[in-house]
Scaffold this motif. Structure first.
Motif, PDB file in Angstrom:
ATOM      1  N   GLN A 161      12.612   3.818  -4.627  1.00  0.00           N
ATOM      2  CA  GLN A 161      12.730   2.746  -3.646  1.00  0.00           C
ATOM      3  C   GLN A 161      14.162   2.622  -3.138  1.00  0.00           C
ATOM      4  OE1 GLN A 161      10.174   1.124  -2.214  1.00  0.00           O
ATOM      5  NE2 GLN A 161      11.719   0.287  -0.850  1.00  0.00           N
ATOM      6  N   ALA A 162      15.148   2.762  -4.030  1.00  0.00           N
ATOM      7  CA  ALA A 162      16.557   2.672  -3.612  1.00  0.00           C
ATOM      8  C   ALA A 162      16.894   3.766  -2.598  1.00  0.00           C
ATOM      9  CB  ALA A 162      17.485   2.753  -4.819  1.00  0.00           C
ATOM     10  N   ASN A 163      16.368   4.966  -2.809  1.00  0.00           N
ATOM     11  CA  ASN A 163      16.617   6.062  -1.872  1.00  0.00           C
ATOM     12  C   ASN A 163      15.892   5.823  -0.549  1.00  0.00           C
ATOM     13  OD1 ASN A 163      18.188   7.356  -3.780  1.00  0.00           O
ATOM     14  ND2 ASN A 163      16.519   8.658  -4.489  1.00  0.00           N
ATOM     15  N   LEU A 164      14.686   5.268  -0.618  1.00  0.00           N
ATOM     16  CA  LEU A 164      13.950   4.975   0.612  1.00  0.00           C
ATOM     17  C   LEU A 164      14.690   3.948   1.462  1.00  0.00           C
ATOM     18  CD1 LEU A 164      10.295   4.936  -0.734  1.00  0.00           C
ATOM     19  CD2 LEU A 164      11.344   6.659   0.752  1.00  0.00           C
ATOM     20  N   GLU A 165      15.347   3.014   0.819  1.00  0.00           N
ATOM     21  CA  GLU A 165      16.151   2.039   1.554  1.00  0.00           C
ATOM     22  C   GLU A 165      17.312   2.721   2.277  1.00  0.00           C
ATOM     23  OE1 GLU A 165      17.108  -1.050  -1.276  1.00  0.00           O
ATOM     24  OE2 GLU A 165      14.985  -1.513  -1.562  1.00  0.00           O
ATOM     25  N   VAL A 166      17.901   3.732   1.655  1.00  0.00           N
ATOM     26  CA  VAL A 166      18.957   4.516   2.309  1.00  0.00           C
ATOM     27  C   VAL A 166      18.387   5.217   3.538  1.00  0.00           C
ATOM     28  CG1 VAL A 166      20.443   6.562   2.078  1.00  0.00           C
ATOM     29  CG2 VAL A 166      20.374   4.844   0.245  1.00  0.00           C
ATOM     30  N   PHE A 167      17.269   5.906   3.367  1.00  0.00           N
ATOM     31  CA  PHE A 167      16.646   6.609   4.492  1.00  0.00           C
ATOM     32  C   PHE A 167      16.295   5.627   5.612  1.00  0.00           C
ATOM     33  CE2 PHE A 167      15.469   9.832   1.162  1.00  0.00           C
ATOM     34  CZ  PHE A 167      16.141  10.901   1.723  1.00  0.00           C
ATOM     35  N   ASP A 168      15.792   4.470   5.227  1.00  0.00           N
ATOM     36  CA  ASP A 168      15.435   3.444   6.202  1.00  0.00           C
ATOM     37  C   ASP A 168      16.653   3.020   7.027  1.00  0.00           C
ATOM     38  OD1 ASP A 168      13.374   1.679   7.262  1.00  0.00           O
ATOM     39  OD2 ASP A 168      14.519   0.068   6.331  1.00  0.00           O
ATOM     40  N   ARG A 169      17.807   2.867   6.385  1.00  0.00           N
ATOM     41  CA  ARG A 169      19.030   2.489   7.105  1.00  0.00           C
ATOM     42  C   ARG A 169      19.441   3.559   8.115  1.00  0.00           C
ATOM     43  NH1 ARG A 169      20.614   0.388   1.974  1.00  0.00           N
ATOM     44  NH2 ARG A 169      21.880   2.220   1.559  1.00  0.00           N
ATOM     45  N   PHE A 170      19.081   4.800   7.864  1.00  0.00           N
ATOM     46  CA  PHE A 170      19.396   5.872   8.803  1.00  0.00           C
ATOM     47  C   PHE A 170      18.375   5.957   9.940  1.00  0.00           C
ATOM     48  CE2 PHE A 170      22.278   7.261   5.538  1.00  0.00           C
ATOM     49  CZ  PHE A 170      23.285   7.921   6.234  1.00  0.00           C
ATOM     50  N   GLY A 171      17.275   5.216   9.815  1.00  0.00           N
ATOM     51  CA  GLY A 171      16.269   5.200  10.878  1.00  0.00           C
ATOM     52  C   GLY A 171      15.045   6.060  10.605  1.00  0.00           C
ATOM     53  N   PHE A 172      14.881   6.573   9.391  1.00  0.00           N
ATOM     54  CA  PHE A 172      13.702   7.355   9.048  1.00  0.00           C
ATOM     55  C   PHE A 172      12.484   6.452   8.879  1.00  0.00           C
ATOM     56  CE2 PHE A 172      17.002  10.260   7.523  1.00  0.00           C
ATOM     57  CZ  PHE A 172      16.482  11.505   7.814  1.00  0.00           C
ATOM     58  N   ARG A 173      11.315   6.983   9.171  1.00  0.00           N
ATOM     59  CA  ARG A 173      10.062   6.362   8.758  1.00  0.00           C
ATOM     60  C   ARG A 173       9.830   6.843   7.346  1.00  0.00           C
ATOM     61  NH1 ARG A 173       4.134   6.433  11.543  1.00  0.00           N
ATOM     62  NH2 ARG A 173       3.199   5.074   9.971  1.00  0.00           N
ATOM     63  N   THR A 174       9.737   5.933   6.385  1.00  0.00           N
ATOM     64  CA  THR A 174       9.748   6.345   4.974  1.00  0.00           C
ATOM     65  C   THR A 174       8.376   6.282   4.323  1.00  0.00           C
ATOM     66  OG1 THR A 174      10.341   4.088   4.306  1.00  0.00           O
ATOM     67  CG2 THR A 174      12.148   5.646   4.642  1.00  0.00           C
ATOM     68  N   PHE A 175       8.198   7.195   3.367  1.00  0.00           N
ATOM     69  CA  PHE A 175       6.977   7.260   2.562  1.00  0.00           C
ATOM     70  C   PHE A 175       7.372   7.375   1.108  1.00  0.00           C
ATOM     71  CE2 PHE A 175       5.710   8.640   6.694  1.00  0.00           C
ATOM     72  CZ  PHE A 175       4.474   8.033   6.875  1.00  0.00           C
TER      73      PHE A 175
END
Length: 176
Positions: A161-175
């Motif tokens: 989840q912590a890594n997904l939050e990083v990806f989310d901040r970059f603008g990725f659609r996360t899974f």
């Protein structure tokens, strides 16, 4: 549930790409823009089961020295692919840029494992000598990557989840 979501997303994208390509001429502009879109994929716990090499400390922290000690070619060859690996391989065939983003210290045996299993990432952003938390490390590696490229965030797959939050901040659609 995670696996079904990512399969659904792949089928949706593939169907829409097929609709575009069935037109008289699929423009080079569309093809070029697809190659600019980045699909970022974590390795351990997402596409690779390397749990036999992992251990957690009594306080719940990941035991990185134990991991490093067990990152031999012999132990890496005991890793297994998880079902999402098959979806990632399909993404690799679509024209998108698919990169690995891992907290592993990548050695030759790691790259050989990926090659042996046809996980042909355009690039693998990895730990090198850092002992930072995974999420901080991935944030720095992604920042360096996007600063040097003309690529755009699209989809990220990670089990943390912590890594997904990083990806989310970059603008990725996360899974997850």
């Amino acid at each position: 549930y995670f696996y079904l979501n990512i399969v659904y997303e792949f089928v949706f994208i593939k169907t829409n790409l097929n609709l575009f390509s069935q037109g008289e001429n699929m423009s080079e502009e569309l093809s070029f823009s697809m190659s600019r879109l980045v699909i970022a994929v974590d390795l351990d716990g997402t596409v690779i089961d390397s749990s036999h090499r992992a251990r957690f400390l009594p306080n719940g922290d990941f035991d990185l020295p134990f991991w490093v000690k067990n990152s031999t070619a012999e132990m890496i060859n005991k890793d297994k692919l998880l079902p999402v690996a098959h979806v990632v391989k399909e993404f690799m065939k679509t024209g998108f840029t698919v990169i690995g983003v891992t907290a592993r210290i990548m050695e030759e045996a790691d790259f050989q494992f990926l090659k042996k299993h046809d996980l042909n990432f355009e690039l693998v952003l990895h730990r090198e000598d850092s002992l930072e938390l995974d999420s901080l490390l991935k944030s720095k590696r992604l920042q360096e990557y996007f600063k040097k490229s003309n690529k755009l965030p699209f989809i990220a797959i990670d089990d943390s989840q912590a890594n997904l939050e990083v990806f989310d901040r970059f603008g990725f659609r996360t899974f997850h």
